[in-house]
Design an enzyme around this catalytic site. Structure first.
Site, PDB file in Angstrom:
ATOM      1  N   LYS A 149       2.960  -2.396  11.801  1.00 38.30           N
ATOM      2  CA  LYS A 149       3.846  -1.787  10.819  1.00 38.30           C
ATOM      3  C   LYS A 149       3.663  -0.254  10.846  1.00 38.30           C
ATOM      4  O   LYS A 149       2.629   0.185  11.337  1.00 38.30           O
ATOM      5  CB  LYS A 149       3.568  -2.357   9.443  1.00 38.30           C
ATOM      6  CG  LYS A 149       2.258  -1.858   8.834  1.00 38.30           C
ATOM      7  CD  LYS A 149       2.216  -2.273   7.408  1.00 38.30           C
ATOM      8  CE  LYS A 149       1.188  -1.665   6.569  1.00 38.30           C
ATOM      9  NZ  LYS A 149       0.344  -0.605   6.832  1.00 38.30           N
ATOM     10  N   HIS A 179      -2.468  -7.107   9.637  1.00 36.94           N
ATOM     11  CA  HIS A 179      -3.870  -7.437   9.891  1.00 36.94           C
ATOM     12  C   HIS A 179      -4.518  -8.194   8.726  1.00 36.94           C
ATOM     13  O   HIS A 179      -5.534  -8.839   8.907  1.00 36.94           O
ATOM     14  CB  HIS A 179      -4.674  -6.201  10.316  1.00 36.94           C
ATOM     15  CG  HIS A 179      -5.065  -5.284   9.206  1.00 36.94           C
ATOM     16  ND1 HIS A 179      -4.182  -4.432   8.606  1.00 36.94           N
ATOM     17  CD2 HIS A 179      -6.250  -5.079   8.582  1.00 36.94           C
ATOM     18  CE1 HIS A 179      -4.806  -3.757   7.667  1.00 36.94           C
ATOM     19  NE2 HIS A 179      -6.078  -4.121   7.631  1.00 36.94           N
ATOM     20  N   GLY A 182      -5.188 -11.746   9.409  1.00 36.78           N
ATOM     21  CA  GLY A 182      -6.326 -12.066  10.271  1.00 36.78           C
ATOM     22  C   GLY A 182      -7.643 -12.035   9.518  1.00 36.78           C
ATOM     23  O   GLY A 182      -8.700 -12.270  10.101  1.00 36.78           O
ATOM     24  N   HIS A 241       1.037  -6.581   3.247  1.00 33.33           N
ATOM     25  CA  HIS A 241      -0.227  -7.295   3.067  1.00 33.33           C
ATOM     26  C   HIS A 241      -0.215  -8.223   1.845  1.00 33.33           C
ATOM     27  O   HIS A 241      -0.516  -9.405   1.941  1.00 33.33           O
ATOM     28  CB  HIS A 241      -1.403  -6.312   2.928  1.00 33.33           C
ATOM     29  CG  HIS A 241      -1.540  -5.363   4.082  1.00 33.33           C
ATOM     30  ND1 HIS A 241      -1.172  -5.693   5.354  1.00 33.33           N
ATOM     31  CD2 HIS A 241      -2.028  -4.089   4.157  1.00 33.33           C
ATOM     32  CE1 HIS A 241      -1.409  -4.664   6.165  1.00 33.33           C
ATOM     33  NE2 HIS A 241      -1.922  -3.680   5.461  1.00 33.33           N
ATOM     34  N   GLN A 378     -12.445  -8.961   0.423  1.00 30.19           N
ATOM     35  CA  GLN A 378     -13.401  -7.960   0.877  1.00 30.19           C
ATOM     36  C   GLN A 378     -13.754  -7.030  -0.262  1.00 30.19           C
ATOM     37  O   GLN A 378     -12.942  -6.903  -1.184  1.00 30.19           O
ATOM     38  CB  GLN A 378     -12.828  -7.144   2.042  1.00 30.19           C
ATOM     39  CG  GLN A 378     -11.637  -6.294   1.620  1.00 30.19           C
ATOM     40  CD  GLN A 378     -10.894  -5.642   2.758  1.00 30.19           C
ATOM     41  OE1 GLN A 378     -10.833  -6.165   3.851  1.00 30.19           O
ATOM     42  NE2 GLN A 378     -10.333  -4.484   2.506  1.00 30.19           N
ATOM     43  N   LEU A 385     -15.459 -19.804  -8.774  1.00 34.57           N
ATOM     44  CA  LEU A 385     -14.648 -20.422  -9.808  1.00 34.57           C
ATOM     45  C   LEU A 385     -15.358 -20.242 -11.131  1.00 34.57           C
ATOM     46  O   LEU A 385     -16.518 -20.645 -11.279  1.00 34.57           O
ATOM     47  CB  LEU A 385     -14.505 -21.921  -9.481  1.00 34.57           C
ATOM     48  CG  LEU A 385     -13.731 -22.766 -10.477  1.00 34.57           C
ATOM     49  CD1 LEU A 385     -12.275 -22.342 -10.569  1.00 34.57           C
ATOM     50  CD2 LEU A 385     -13.797 -24.250 -10.077  1.00 34.57           C
ATOM     51  N   ARG A 469      -9.614   3.797 -12.859  1.00 34.03           N
ATOM     52  CA  ARG A 469      -9.109   2.440 -12.700  1.00 34.03           C
ATOM     53  C   ARG A 469      -7.582   2.397 -12.601  1.00 34.03           C
ATOM     54  O   ARG A 469      -6.981   1.343 -12.745  1.00 34.03           O
ATOM     55  CB  ARG A 469      -9.591   1.586 -13.875  1.00 34.03           C
ATOM     56  CG  ARG A 469     -11.071   1.302 -13.753  1.00 34.03           C
ATOM     57  CD  ARG A 469     -11.641   0.699 -14.996  1.00 34.03           C
ATOM     58  NE  ARG A 469     -13.069   0.557 -14.864  1.00 34.03           N
ATOM     59  CZ  ARG A 469     -13.669  -0.561 -14.460  1.00 34.03           C
ATOM     60  NH1 ARG A 469     -12.975  -1.625 -14.188  1.00 34.03           N
ATOM     61  NH2 ARG A 469     -14.976  -0.607 -14.342  1.00 34.03           N
TER      62      ARG A 469
HETATM   63  C1  BG6 Z   1      -3.335  -0.407   6.367  1.00 36.09           C
HETATM   64  C2  BG6 Z   1      -2.792   0.679   5.504  1.00 36.09           C
HETATM   65  O1  BG6 Z   1      -2.325  -1.298   6.707  1.00 36.09           O
HETATM   66  O2  BG6 Z   1      -4.380  -1.086   5.675  1.00 36.09           O
HETATM   67  C3  BG6 Z   1      -3.894   1.618   5.042  1.00 36.09           C
HETATM   68  O3  BG6 Z   1      -1.814   1.405   6.218  1.00 36.09           O
HETATM   69  C4  BG6 Z   1      -5.047   0.855   4.423  1.00 36.09           C
HETATM   70  O4  BG6 Z   1      -3.397   2.577   4.117  1.00 36.09           O
HETATM   71  C5  BG6 Z   1      -5.478  -0.277   5.324  1.00 36.09           C
HETATM   72  O5  BG6 Z   1      -6.113   1.765   4.224  1.00 36.09           O
HETATM   73  C6  BG6 Z   1      -6.504  -1.156   4.655  1.00 36.09           C
HETATM   74  O6  BG6 Z   1      -7.024  -2.067   5.558  1.00 36.09           O
HETATM   75  P1  BG6 Z   1      -8.472  -2.678   5.355  1.00 36.09           P
HETATM   76  O7  BG6 Z   1      -8.565  -3.726   6.408  1.00 36.09           O
HETATM   77  O8  BG6 Z   1      -9.440  -1.557   5.545  1.00 36.09           O
HETATM   78  O9  BG6 Z   1      -8.509  -3.216   3.973  1.00 36.09           O
END
Ligand code: BG6
Length: 489
Positions: A149, A179, A182, A241, A378, A385, A469
């Site tokens: 993207k 990603h 994945g 995402h 992450q 739960l 926040r």
């Molecule tokens: C990318 C975004 O797709 O994902 C970034 O363009 C972002 O802005 C990143 O920092 C975050 O990926 P990850 O795997 O580090 O959480």
């Protein structure tokens, strides 16, 4: 086929993504013996560089993280010997003819399969695809192209990109990467749901009160302001995402684990959603801030960002799926940069227990007694739960406690990077975790009217301090839907 050679070309080899993610992922796959016996890696970019210089550049980011076995250094050398570089323009067919020649030399007359990874800005996708497909595609095996993207800025530009790419490639040859698909915990979502009896029966409006998809980073757009300002957080994180996670979370049971069956179900969910409107979102932008003697920049302090930029670095949104399973259940998304923590998680808040016998033990706030399932994508991957439990003792005091599956305790081996999983899948022709063009189109249709409105009406984002926040507006948005953000309570 043991006689065939796999050629992987990283286009945009000198860029950040290639250095930080793609070459290290390829090495990790090699290290794990996941690449075919014969393989070669080519870096392609405009920068002039020798093979040796490419190897030096790559070697700085390769790590021997997996098991820290002793032969790692040797493996690294062997891997680097299979890496070559070719410098050329992205729109020059002639330069791709030269690349093709080099590839053929290294492929040593074998049957060859060719994978191109486009780690370049989207405005040159079509040029590269044209040159690569016309001048450097495999003559006797498959040719596949992975694209990252942004796939356009809205429905129209994305549709145009799809049409252009289709002049040169079939849909089967295009691997659109997201990603987040994945990531270990995102992949596990379907396993959790479809292979445990205890979850799937609860997976509907009957038992689930709301679902929250949360992404936060504790750093700003440092160094990426130029790219970011043209896209903003909604296009950068939510439309892809978080929406992908939502689709996987909410889809009906697919006929099988086949890529087409899964993607058919994801498209159905996306098409059952109502496009977002202005009242469904809150946007924010971080401002400068000093804390503990340290000062943090505002988004607009970035020299590549216009001083009067209205680009959102934070957004919260409420989405609804109009189908029998999810009618009326708010799916809340929250994504932001320069917040107080780095985290990505999925939170599922369940309904109250009807006629709860222990109601009195919770005081007036029954929300505090509801179950919550959290998938922490992450860092520090975990699934937990929240349940109510009796505090041991003679009295009757209840406590909210966690049934906790902490990955680092249960699976101490390091978790592969998302790019490893996805590159391996592309090599193996597994399309399950890649985005099909109709999915992409449905995703854009949800967000395009909102994005247009934000731009046309010049909606001013709510400022929030770097490291905080996020804007207060996000709480009001959630409260309008009777929701409390689980990560803040
Ligand atoms: C990318 C975004 O797709 O994902 C970034 O363009 C972002 O802005 C990143 O920092 C975050 O990926 P990850 O795997 O580090 O959480």
């Amino acid at each position: 086929n043991s006689e065939s050679t796999l050629s992987i070309t990283v286009v945009g080899a000198s860029g950040d993504l290639a250095k930080k993610k793609i070459f290290p992922a390829l090495f990790a796959l090699y290290y794990e013996d996941c690449l075919p016996k014969n393989f070669v890696v080519f870096g392609y970019a405009r920068t002039k560089m020798t093979d040796e210089e490419l190897r030096n550049m790559i070697s700085r980011t390769l790590t021997c993280r997996i098991d820290k076995r002793e032969n790692c250094e040797d493996k690294m050398d062997q891997f680097l010997k299979r890496c070559f570089y070719h410098s050329g323009q992205y729109n020059s067919e002639e330069h791709f003819v030269e690349l093709n020649k080099k590839m053929k030399e290294k492929e040593a007359g074998n049957l060859s399969n060719r994978l191109f990874y486009l780690s370049v800005p989207p405005n040159i996708f079509v040029d590269v695809v044209r040159c690569a497909s016309l001048r450097a595609s495999s003559e006797n095996g498959w040719t596949r192209v992975i694209v990252e993207k942004p796939f356009g800025r809205d429905s129209e530009s994305s549709g145009e990109l799809t049409r252009c790419l289709k002049q040169y490639l079939t849909e089967d040859q295009i691997f659109r990467i997201d990603h987040y698909l994945g990531k270990e915990l995102v992949e596990n979502l379907s396993v959790l749901r479809f292979s445990n009896l205890v979850f799937e029966p609860l997976w509907s409006r009957n038992y689930i009160r709301n679902v929250q998809l949360i992404f936060s980073e504790d750093f700003g757009t440092e160094g990426r302001g130029g790219y970011f300002d043209n896209y903003g957080i909604i296009r950068d994180i939510m439309q892809n995402h978080l929406l992908q996670i939502l689709a996987l979370f909410a889809m009906e049971t697919p006929v099988s684990l086949d890529a087409e069956d899964i993607r058919n179900e994801k498209v159905k969910v996306l098409r059952s959603m109502r496009p977002l409107q202005l009242e469904d979102v809150v946007v924010g932008q971080y401002k400068g801030h000093s804390k503990g003697g340290k000062s943090y920049p505002a988004y607009t302090d970035d020299p590549t960002v216009p001083k009067d930029s209205l680009t959102a670095t934070f957004a919260a949104a409420a989405l609804f799926i109009n189908n029998a399973r999810w009618d009326g259940v708010p799916f809340l998304m929250k994504a932001g940069k320069a917040l107080h923590t780095k985290r990505a998680e999925i939170r599922v808040q369940f309904r109250h227990v009807p006629g709860n016998l222990y109601r009195r033990n919770f005081g007036t706030d029954l929300d505090k007694a509801t179950n919550e399932l959290v998938l922490r994508v992450q860092p520090d991957e975990a699934i937990y739960l929240k349940i109510n439990n009796k505090v041991p003792g003679l009295g009757m005091r209840l406590d909210r406690s966690d049934l906790n599956l902490l990955y680092r305790a249960r699976y101490p081996r390091e978790i592969p990077d998302a790019y490893e999983r996805l590159l391996l899948d592309a090599i193996e022709g597994e399309r399950r975790l890649f985005i099909r063009s109709d999915e992409l189109d449905a995703a854009w249709q949800l967000f395009t009217p909102l994005l247009n409105e934000l731009e046309e009406k010049k909606i001013v984002p709510e400022l929030y301090p770097y490291g905080s926040r996020g804007p207060v507006g996000a709480h009001y948005l959630a409260a309008n839907h009777n929701v409390r953000w689980g990560d803040l309570s």
